[in-house]
Design an enzyme around this catalytic site. Structure first.
Site, short mmCIF file in Angstrom:
data_model
loop_
_atom_site.label_atom_id
_atom_site.label_comp_id
_atom_site.label_asym_id
_atom_site.label_seq_id
_atom_site.Cartn_x
_atom_site.Cartn_y
_atom_site.Cartn_z
CG ASP A 148 126.29 50.51 45.13
OD1 ASP A 148 125.36 50.75 44.37
OD2 ASP A 148 127.00 51.39 45.65
CG HIS B 44 124.72 53.94 43.01
ND1 HIS B 44 125.16 53.32 44.16
CD2 HIS B 44 124.54 55.24 43.32
CE1 HIS B 44 125.23 54.23 45.13
NE2 HIS B 44 124.86 55.40 44.65
CB SER C 163 126.69 57.43 46.30
OG SER C 163 125.53 56.89 46.83
#
Ligand SMILES: *[C@@H]1O[C@H](CO)[C@@H](O)[C@H](O)[C@H]1NC(C)=O
Ligand SMILES: *[C@@H]1O[C@H](CO)[C@@H](O)[C@H](O)[C@H]1NC(C)=O
Ligand SMILES: *[C@@H]1O[C@H](CO)[C@@H](O)[C@H](O)[C@H]1NC(C)=O
Ligand SMILES: *[C@@H]1O[C@H](CO)[C@@H](O)[C@H](O)[C@H]1NC(C)=O
Ligand SMILES: *[C@@H]1O[C@H](CO)[C@@H](O)[C@H](O)[C@H]1NC(C)=O
Ligand SMILES: *[C@@H]1O[C@H](CO)[C@@H](O)[C@H](O)[C@H]1NC(C)=O
Ligand SMILES: *[C@@H]1O[C@H](CO)[C@@H](O)[C@H](O)[C@H]1NC(C)=O
Ligand SMILES: *[C@@H]1O[C@H](CO)[C@@H](O)[C@H](O)[C@H]1NC(C)=O
Ligand SMILES: *[C@@H]1O[C@H](CO)[C@@H](O)[C@H](O)[C@H]1NC(C)=O
Length: 806
Positions: free
Chosen positions: A187, A259, A587
């Site tokens: 990520d 994220h 996600s």
């Protein structure tokens, strides 16, 4: 916190917690998609949603991923990394050779080699001219090359009501909370100091762990056991297209986006009490596998994630010894041999590593999936049963229950004039874009804005600066009934598309329309606004474009309004306390399933990746908490192209009775049957394959836990497929089949109709004959299912059947 709150609330908040974390807001999330018009990084010239191949630079250099065969001379180098790299370098021009036709000096001093792959690919990523690539193609060992591309991250929103309860009997306890399992997350990096990555109560990493911590030593611990940065391909691409001179020196894998911190904490974050955003969704946050270790591979930067870096991250993770890989990223559909994620994860499953990937955020249009390979668990996103209520009451008395994450306790809920700028201004005004409200009287009023184009929070800031007192945001048609919990800057309610239409009708018809907004706090279960789970509009849909014979997505899990860890230095739109954040997307759903896989790995260490996947799929459920089929964003029953096998049932997956196992070698016959030619299959499986020597099968006959069957004139509207199940339940057990054929479209006959076992791990085979209804031929899809039910009815092994006749 159990002392003062009911157990019920506590349990729910646990599971919701993580789901919540990701929900933050569209304009901090890197998510992009056809349906998601909010493209936070658009002003940074971001790449297209389906993954873009960068332009060739003025120097003629472009990044390629090159796959090679080892020849007899290089085979010996197998275990010697230095010799392998030397061999790779023999394909590259000397660094001092001019890179362009005019014989000018190369415009960059950076190395040509970007990554040397060792575990999951034989080959490298390098910056090359077309002419240089032609030279490489002539070498004997050459297999396949494709240009690097940039893939987006797949954030959107989430939920969590998976039935995992701390301190209680049940699957969390049975699986030891994932103790000892290593989850690798590819990520944007991580914030190592976040409390979700504290290591209180964590054991030391298992002896097999072979990874590296590129932070200073004190930043890794028994929770965060490794962290590396692979963001080179992206830098190389940027450099290549700008022609700039610069090194590729890498920094520590800090998360500059948020994220990666969110996804990692969702999969395996530690318990953190009093996690909330703006006081809502308060509870104890935890990942799905709170005692699992985390290994972080930073492969994404602000522009997205380069294929070459993703492959490098997977290559390292396999060498390091991870058990589960979690990838919340993906581009558009691509042939598996030219898709670094598909190639790399094949090597991962060969090493016994389970892989969970996001399905994509390009729904609700069909054929929009990412990550379609059958060895990957492809995870769609659905809601949880938590709502953070914000209710609109019109002057007529009609009420509409919406949501907002910000719920000021001192707000007086006054009845105020209501205006819809779309009726008096431009189409921009309907969306409350910047400047569009100039000249429209909204002072002291509640302003109705259509969702889309910019973030909902930004709309609120424009309404507020124009003098508005409150805002109602009406969902887009493609978001339907999916409501988002945002950190608004003024009193707001996000209502559904249909409620938006009803409110507009009222505005048109009332002499002096008025409205008030009142806040109802965080509610769970039946009290929540909509049935749960409900598939999110943004969740990408099948059919599978890369191989139509495999039904995808595989499963859905929480991905709407998910609360999880957030690096406070990353601007999280107007979040007062940004240690946690609520965001949404596939996600968010993929790491939920990664965490569940870690629990299953812990409770069943002998299960293969395909067995874990089968357990999740055959026990998934199809009904929402109102007893009706899981709906999609429009509140219609969701089809299998939205849900796959259904919503993950975590405790059910621990005891699936039977599994559909697939050995890595089985995929060779499958890949030859797609059909890919020998070269392409060799590129994926990293050895010479001659498809003519392989008895190939098509995807319908892969031992998959679901059925996708085409009945056409070519097969005389008849297909006979076989499946093999492995008994992982009680030694002595008997199952009886139940079939519901796709209504009017085909008959489905199973032989035999009972399966008996006397041993654990015993296998049994059955065949299914599908005969299409030729009179009814149309190319439309129809759904049914095939279920093996244990003699006492306690175990249900379900497979969806999708049929296309015509
Ligand atoms: C995007 O890139 C183009 C060409 O490289 C440039 O002209 C334009 O100004 C850039 N836009 C932004 C918003 O940076
Ligand atoms: C958790 O599992 C252990 C065995 O692994 C058992 O002894 C214990 O009673 C279980 N805890 C609860 C609360 O059920
Ligand atoms: C290690 O990194 C952390 C933050 O990640 C920082 O607070 C700490 O000061 C660093 N320690 C050293 C010795 O550099
Ligand atoms: C969150 O819950 C805990 C425990 O119930 C409580 O002590 C704390 O004040 C709550 N925080 C907020 C912001 O509501
Ligand atoms: C409500 O409280 C907030 C923060 O405590 C304050 O900024 C705001 O002015 C208050 N609003 C009203 C209407 O009192
Ligand atoms: C809104 O538009 C004004 C005038 O063009 C500009 O100055 C301002 O920066 C814009 N605000 C945002 C948040 O884009
Ligand atoms: C999940 O599986 C368990 C165990 O099989 C079952 O009792 C439960 O009803 C299932 N949950 C749902 C929502 O179907
Ligand atoms: C496989 O197909 C590719 C192009 O799709 C081609 O370049 C290659 O030569 C083919 N290999 C074989 C063995 O046919
Ligand atoms: C076949 O399709 C026709 C037309 O849709 C339908 O009327 C008929 O009932 C179907 N037959 C079977 C056996 O399903």
């Amino acid at each position: 916190m159990e002392a003062s709150t009911s157990t019920y609330k506590f349990k729910l908040s646990l599971s919701f917690f993580f789901l919540f974390l990701f929900i933050l807001s569209a304009n901090v999330s890197p998510a992009i998609g056809r349906k998601n018009r909010i493209e936070p990084l658009a002003n940074r010239n971001r790449t297209s949603p389906s993954g873009s191949r960068p332009q060739t630079s003025s120097s003629g250099l472009r990044t390629y991923i090159v796959h090679l065969h080892r020849n007899s001379a290089t085979a010996a180098a197998d275990d010697d990394d230095d010799r392998v790299v030397e061999w790779y370098k023999s394909f590259l021009p000397s660094e001092t050779v001019a890179a362009n036709e005019e014989g000018k000096k190369p415009t960059t001093s950076s190395p040509r080699m970007i990554h040397a792959y060792k575990k999951v690919a034989t080959g490298f990523a390098a910056r090359l001219t077309e002419a240089e690539l032609e030279q490489i193609r002539k070498r004997d060992e050459f297999v396949h090359a494709y240009p690097d591309r940039l893939l987006p991250l797949l954030t959107t929103h989430t939920p969590g009501f998976l039935g995992l309860h701390r301190g209680a009997a049940g699957f969390w306890n049975d699986s030891n909370y994932g103790r000892g399992v290593i989850v690798g997350v590819l990520d944007t990096g991580i914030l190592p100091t976040h409390p979700s990555f504290g290591d209180g109560g964590m054991p030391a990493p298992p002896a097999k762990w072979n990874g590296v911590c590129e932070f200073n030593a004190s930043s890794c611990n028994n929770k965060l056991i490794g962290a590396r940065n692979f963001v080179q391909g992206q830098a190389a691409m940027r450099e290549t297209s700008s022609g700039a001179v610069g090194g590729l020196a890498l920094e520590a894998p800090y998360d500059d986006e948020g994220h990666g911190t969110h996804t990692a904490s969702t999969a395996a974050g530690a318990f953190v009490a009093n996690a909330n955003v703006a006081g809502q969704a308060n509870g104890t946050a935890s990942g799905m596998a709170p005692l699992a270790h985390l290994a972080i591979y930073k492969v994404c930067g602000e522009a997205g994630c380069a294929d070459s870096d993703i492959l490098a991250g997977i290559d390292a993770a396999v060498g390091d010894g991870v058990d589960v890989l979690s990838l919340s990223l993906g581009g558009g559909s691509a042939a598996f041999y030219s898709d670094a994620t598909a190639v790399g994860t094949f090597g991962a499953i060969e090493n016994g590593i389970f892989v969970s990937c996001s399905a994509g955020n390009d729904g609700p249009s069909y054929g929009t999936l990412s990550n379609e390979a059958p060895w990957i668990l492809t995870v769609g996103a659905s809601t949880t049963d938590r709502s953070i209520r914000s209710t609109v009451q019109l002057g007529s008395g009609a009420e509409f229950v919406g949501e907002s994450l910000v719920q000021p306790s001192n707000y007086s809920s006054a009845e105020l004039p209501l205006v819809y700028p779309g009726f008096v201004g431009t189409s921009d005004a309907a969306l409350c874009l910047n400047g569009s409200l100039d000249g429209i009287d909204v002072k002291g009023m509640i302003v109705l804005c259509d969702d889309g184009e910019i973030s909902r929070v930004a709309k609120g800031s424009f309404v507020k600066s124009a003098g508005g007192a409150g805002m109602i945001v009406a969902s887009t048609e493609s978001s339907g009934y999916i409501l988002r919990d945002d950190v608004h800057v003024l009193p707001t309610s996000h209502v559904s598309y249909s409620d938006g239409l009803a409110i507009k009708t009222y505005v048109v018809s009332a002499a002096s329309p008025t409205a008030s907004i009142s806040f109802g706090g965080t509610v769970f279960g039946a009290a929540s606004t909509t049935p749960a789970p409900m598939v999110a509009g943004f969740s990408s849909r099948g059919p599978n474009q890369a191989d139509p014979n495999i039904l995808k997505p595989d499963i859905v899990g929480p991905g709407v309004n998910i609360l999880a860890a957030w690096p406070s230095q990353v601007e999280a739109t107007n979040v007062a306390s940004s240690t946690f954040n609520v965001i949404s997307g596939t996600s968010m759903s993929a790491p939920h399933l990664s965490g569940v896989a870690a629990l299953l790995r812990s409770s069943h260490p002998d299960w293969s990746p395909a067995a874990i996947k089968s357990a999740m799929m055959t026990t998934a459920y199809a009904y929402a908490n109102d007893g009706k089929p899981i709906p999609d964003e429009s509140m219609s029953p969701a089809d299998y192209f939205a849900t796959g096998s259904g919503h993950v049932n975590v405790s059910g997956a621990d005891n699936p009775g039977l599994v559909y196992d697939i050995a890595p070698d089985d995929y060779v016959a499958y890949l030859c049957g797609i059909p890919y030619n020998s070269t392409m299959v060799s590129a994926i499986v990293r050895r010479r394959v001659t498809c003519s020597d392989v008895s190939s099968i098509d995807g319908t006959n892969l031992n998959y836990p679901s059925f996708m069957v085409f009945l056409t004139a070519v097969n005389s509207y008849t297909a006979v497929v076989s499946r093999t199940v492995t008994n992982v339940g009680a030694a002595d057990s008997k199952y009886t089949v139940q079939v519901v054929a796709p209504l009017g479209a085909a008959s489905v006959t199973v032989k035999p109709t009972t399966l008996s076992f006397t041993e654990v791990n015993e296998k049994a085979q059955y065949t299914v004959t599908f005969v299409g209804n030729v009179t009814g031929t149309s190319t439309s899809y129809s759904e049914g299912y095939l279920t093996w039910i244990s003699a006492d009815g306690s175990i249900v092994v379900n497979s969806p059947i999708m049929i296309a006749v015509g």
